[in-house]
Scaffold this motif. Structure first.
Motif, PDB file in Angstrom:
ATOM      1  N   GLU A 178      -3.512  -2.525  14.068  1.00 59.13           N
ATOM      2  CA  GLU A 178      -4.566  -3.539  14.068  1.00 59.13           C
ATOM      3  C   GLU A 178      -4.322  -4.603  13.013  1.00 59.13           C
ATOM      4  OE1 GLU A 178      -7.955  -1.094  13.388  1.00 59.13           O
ATOM      5  OE2 GLU A 178      -8.007  -0.269  15.436  1.00 59.13           O
ATOM      6  N   ASN A 179      -3.707  -4.205  11.903  1.00 59.40           N
ATOM      7  CA  ASN A 179      -3.473  -5.121  10.792  1.00 59.40           C
ATOM      8  C   ASN A 179      -2.039  -4.920  10.297  1.00 59.40           C
ATOM      9  OD1 ASN A 179      -3.614  -6.769   8.504  1.00 59.40           O
ATOM     10  ND2 ASN A 179      -4.581  -5.168   7.256  1.00 59.40           N
ATOM     11  N   GLU A 196      -4.202   7.950  11.094  1.00 59.48           N
ATOM     12  CA  GLU A 196      -5.145   6.932  10.619  1.00 59.48           C
ATOM     13  C   GLU A 196      -4.406   5.671  10.176  1.00 59.48           C
ATOM     14  OE1 GLU A 196      -7.165   8.892   7.474  1.00 59.48           O
ATOM     15  OE2 GLU A 196      -8.384  10.180   8.792  1.00 59.48           O
ATOM     16  N   LEU A 197      -3.310   5.850   9.435  1.00 59.22           N
ATOM     17  CA  LEU A 197      -2.562   4.699   8.933  1.00 59.22           C
ATOM     18  C   LEU A 197      -1.882   3.944  10.064  1.00 59.22           C
ATOM     19  CD1 LEU A 197      -1.007   6.301   5.732  1.00 59.22           C
ATOM     20  CD2 LEU A 197      -2.867   4.619   5.834  1.00 59.22           C
ATOM     21  N   LYS A 241      -2.847   3.716  13.165  1.00 56.85           N
ATOM     22  CA  LYS A 241      -3.899   2.969  13.867  1.00 56.85           C
ATOM     23  C   LYS A 241      -4.249   1.699  13.098  1.00 56.85           C
ATOM     24  CE  LYS A 241      -8.524   3.634  15.852  1.00 56.85           C
ATOM     25  NZ  LYS A 241      -9.240   2.525  15.201  1.00 56.85           N
ATOM     26  N   SER A 242      -4.344   1.818  11.783  1.00 60.02           N
ATOM     27  CA  SER A 242      -4.685   0.668  10.948  1.00 60.02           C
ATOM     28  C   SER A 242      -3.587  -0.388  10.978  1.00 60.02           C
ATOM     29  CB  SER A 242      -4.920   1.142   9.512  1.00 60.02           C
ATOM     30  OG  SER A 242      -5.109   0.051   8.647  1.00 60.02           O
ATOM     31  N   VAL A 243      -2.328   0.059  10.931  1.00 60.80           N
ATOM     32  CA  VAL A 243      -1.204  -0.884  10.925  1.00 60.80           C
ATOM     33  C   VAL A 243      -1.079  -1.604  12.264  1.00 60.80           C
ATOM     34  CG1 VAL A 243       1.320  -1.042  10.788  1.00 60.80           C
ATOM     35  CG2 VAL A 243       0.065   0.309   9.104  1.00 60.80           C
ATOM     36  N   GLU A 247       0.840  -1.199   0.000  1.00 59.92           N
ATOM     37  CA  GLU A 247       0.000   0.000   0.000  1.00 59.92           C
ATOM     38  C   GLU A 247       0.874   1.249   0.000  1.00 59.92           C
ATOM     39  OE1 GLU A 247      -3.078   2.061   3.228  1.00 59.92           O
ATOM     40  OE2 GLU A 247      -2.623  -0.087   3.339  1.00 59.92           O
TER      41      GLU A 247
END
Length: 658
Positions: free
Chosen positions: A230-231, A223-224, A226-228, A205
């Motif tokens: 979690e995933n 935002e990114l 936080k996403s990383v 990505e």
């Protein structure tokens, strides 16, 4: 620039502004000091503050950031005491490197910041290692690493992104695309529209972010991140920005068109954000003056502290003692139960028992998992320890050495298997410039063992038969181990894994399946820096290591009239000079046998040491016997001619007859 749409609170907006203003004001002061000769060099980040500040504020304080020399905002946003930063730039004792390095070439575990080295690229792979540790420990953290658009031309960039993608590591790769690599414009650095597009080739990505818009940087990276968390996965971020001053101040900006400078001057991240804050009544003149006064007073007070500090002073012993992390050798004694095994089996046993002892130990290398490595040393390890700890790697020696360094920073041990010692040249930079120098520079241990299957006698030619220990014995900060027997190999490898310093562990391929010995079945260690007296005699001292020991033994067994001390060095760094000197003073003659080519090999240093410390005891010249000063050839007859083994007995008898 649109700052409004993100709906951030006034307190966050104010904090963003303060955090950008602080590095700007520090830089302006440093430029004055530079002109006054009070600092030696400066790499300006003026115009790029939004990236450093936005990324740092988007991360949690326990998450690692690996900045570069234009990322002052990373350090100040993490609230590193200014007196320590200023002392670092002036080479004072209260800095981070005791005057041993300058600028931002340092790290600090207290603030989870890992600084760059001048080679740029290695820190990308180091971020992979830190992120790997986070993933293995299930910490749910993200690691951010910076590079410039020029640094993306290095092979380390490709290797690090590829490893991160294959292993799905939680790394934010942050490219500060600021228009120029020193004076080279981007159109001469790469031939694609956006560097972010390179992520497609790694199945990764990517995002393009306005690097001069502090709110966009902060919001998007938040935002990114936080996403990383979690995933876990890597993301490539390209921040579009511009470098308003020279690469460093001496370079200037004459190569930049005036109109281009004007365009970017109008996009200054602080000026634009300031205008918005005033328009939205978040900031007024009194409040801004209050902020500026507080920052300025902080700068001046801390500069005063540093100017008052005496110039750094050290001693030779202090400097030498900081090359390696000092540790107390922990002895594990061998028991009586033994098994007659090959050299290769002894290496495998040491690895297995160390993996059982150290739950934080990772093994990495090409084909080492299900396949068991090209020499089958790790066969069956995946079934016992799992693929998290026994990791096949892409063909990328540089990135994997860097990953090992990152694991060490994150508190884990690692072993890197070079498929052949020859291939260490592809990872040479991080070995000699990162692993070897980190402890001396900022007291960061490099808890890494690099296994090096080496040596000739197997007809493998110039790229699979080198014995290249001299590349590393020359480099302060590396320990070099080179056993000749299974018993020593097992004990010394266990010690190497326990040692928090970087160890180059040489394993002669020709000995793997040709040499057997009774080896204790239990876990045991042997000390570094202690040679083994394989044979005792009175006529001559023979000094060797690795396969050379077996060549010398063959020679002595065929010439029973020769009475010799045969010293197996076992470790080349540290070197057991005491055993050498005692023996030479007894026998009066010394011959050093090495498989490596002659010029520049360790035999030359040992010869010089004997001449300096035992000269009055010598009854003849110190003799060196080594392989030819050519690459090692493939054909058996040529290889036999190349190797020192064929000439040793002649040179030994000549010395005895002197």
């Amino acid at each position: 620039m649109d700052f409004k749409k993100y709906n951030l609170s006034k307190s966050v907006l104010t904090e963003l502004y303060k955090n950008m203003l602080k590095p700007r004001l520090i830089e302006e002061k440093m430029l004055v000091l530079l002109r006054q000769g009070k600092i030696s060099k400066w790499f300006s980040g003026i115009g790029q503050e939004a990236i450093s500040v936005g990324v740092t504020m988007a991360l949690n304080n326990e998450e690692y950031i690996l900045p570069m020399h234009r990322n002052l905002g990373v350090f100040t946003t993490r609230n590193i005491p200014l007196n320590r930063l200023f002392a670092q730039w002036q080479g004072k004792a209260s800095g981070f490197t005791k005057g041993r390095d300058r600028s931002f070439h340092f790290g600090t575990q207290d603030y989870k910041i890992i600084g760059m080295i001048s080679h740029l690229g290695p820190q990308l792979g180091v971020a992979d290692g830190i992120a790997l540790a986070s993933k293995l420990k299930k910490l749910n953290t993200v690691t951010a690493v910076f590079t410039g658009e020029g640094g993306t031309s290095e092979g380390d960039f490709h290797e690090a992104l590829n490893v991160a993608s294959v292993w799905q590591l939680p790394v934010l790769f942050c490219i500060e695309n600021n228009g120029y690599g020193l004076s080279t414009p981007t159109n001469e650095q790469y031939n694609c529209e956006h560097l972010a597009h390179r992520a497609l080739g790694y199945g990764m990505e990517s995002h393009i972010i306005d690097g001069n818009n502090i709110v966009e940087v902060f919001k998007k990276v938040s935002e990114l991140a936080k996403s990383v968390r979690e995933n876990p996965r890597p993301i490539l971020l390209e921040f579009k920005t511009f470098r308003m001053r020279g690469h460093e101040e001496a370079s200037g900006t004459k190569y930049v068109p005036d109109e281009l400078l004007e365009v970017w001057r109008s996009k200054d991240p602080i000026d634009n954000f300031r205008s918005y804050l005033f328009e939205d009544s978040i900031l007024n003149e009194d409040f801004e003056l209050e902020i500026i006064e507080a920052i300025t007073n902080d700068i001046e007070a801390n500069l005063h502290l540093v100017f008052e500090e005496e110039e750094i002073n050290s001693t030779i012993s202090n400097e030498l003692n900081d090359v390696f992390k000092n540790i107390k050798y922990q002895e594990f004694k061998h028991e009586e139960n033994t098994e007659n095994i090959r050299f290769v089996d002894a290496i495998s046993e040491a690895l297995k028992q160390s993996m059982e002892r150290h739950n934080d130990l990772i093994i990495m290398g090409q084909d080492i998992a299900e396949y068991g490595g090209v020499f089958k040393i790790t066969e069956g390890f995946v079934e016992q320890f799992g693929k998290d700890r026994v990791r096949n790697t892409p063909i990328c020696e540089s990135a994997i050495v860097e990953t090992a360094m990152g694991l060490s920073i994150a508190g884990m041990k690692s072993i890197v298997e070079m498929q052949f010692a020859d291939f260490a040249s592809s990872g040479f930079n991080p070995i000699v410039n990162y692993l070897a120098k980190s402890y001396y520079r900022w007291q960061q241990e490099a808890n890494v063992v690099i296994r090096m299957p080496c040596g000739g006698g197997v007809g493998a030619g110039p790229f699979h038969s080198q014995t290249n220990e001299a590349w590393f014995t020359k480099t302060p900060g590396l320990k070099v181990v080179y056993p000749a027997f299974p018993f020593d190999a097992k004990g010394l490898l266990n010690t190497a894994i326990n040692d928090p310093n970087p160890v180059m562990f040489f394993e002669h391929k020709a000995l793997y399946r040709s040499i057997r010995q009774d080896v204790p079945t239990n876990y045991y260690t042997l000390p570094f820096g202690k040679a083994s007296m394989v044979k005792s005699g009175s006529d001559v001292t023979i000094i060797s290591y690795g396969a050379g020991i077996h060549w010398a033994l063959d020679t002595l067994e065929s010439n029973l009239d020769i009475s010799a001390d045969l010293i197996d060095l076992r470790t080349l760094q540290p070197l057991d000079t005491e055993t050498i000197y005692v023996s030479v003073k007894k026998t009066g003659k010394a011959i050093i046998l090495q498989e490596d080519s002659l010029f520049g090999g360790i035999a030359s240093d040992i010869s010089a040491l004997i001449m300096e410390h035992c000269f009055e005891f010598l009854d003849g010249p110190v003799k060196r016997v080594a392989s030819l000063d050519t690459p090692i050839p493939f054909a058996k007859s040529l290889e036999n001619q190349y190797l020192a083994k064929s000439r040793f007995v002649t040179e030994l008898k000549a010395l005895l007859a002197y």
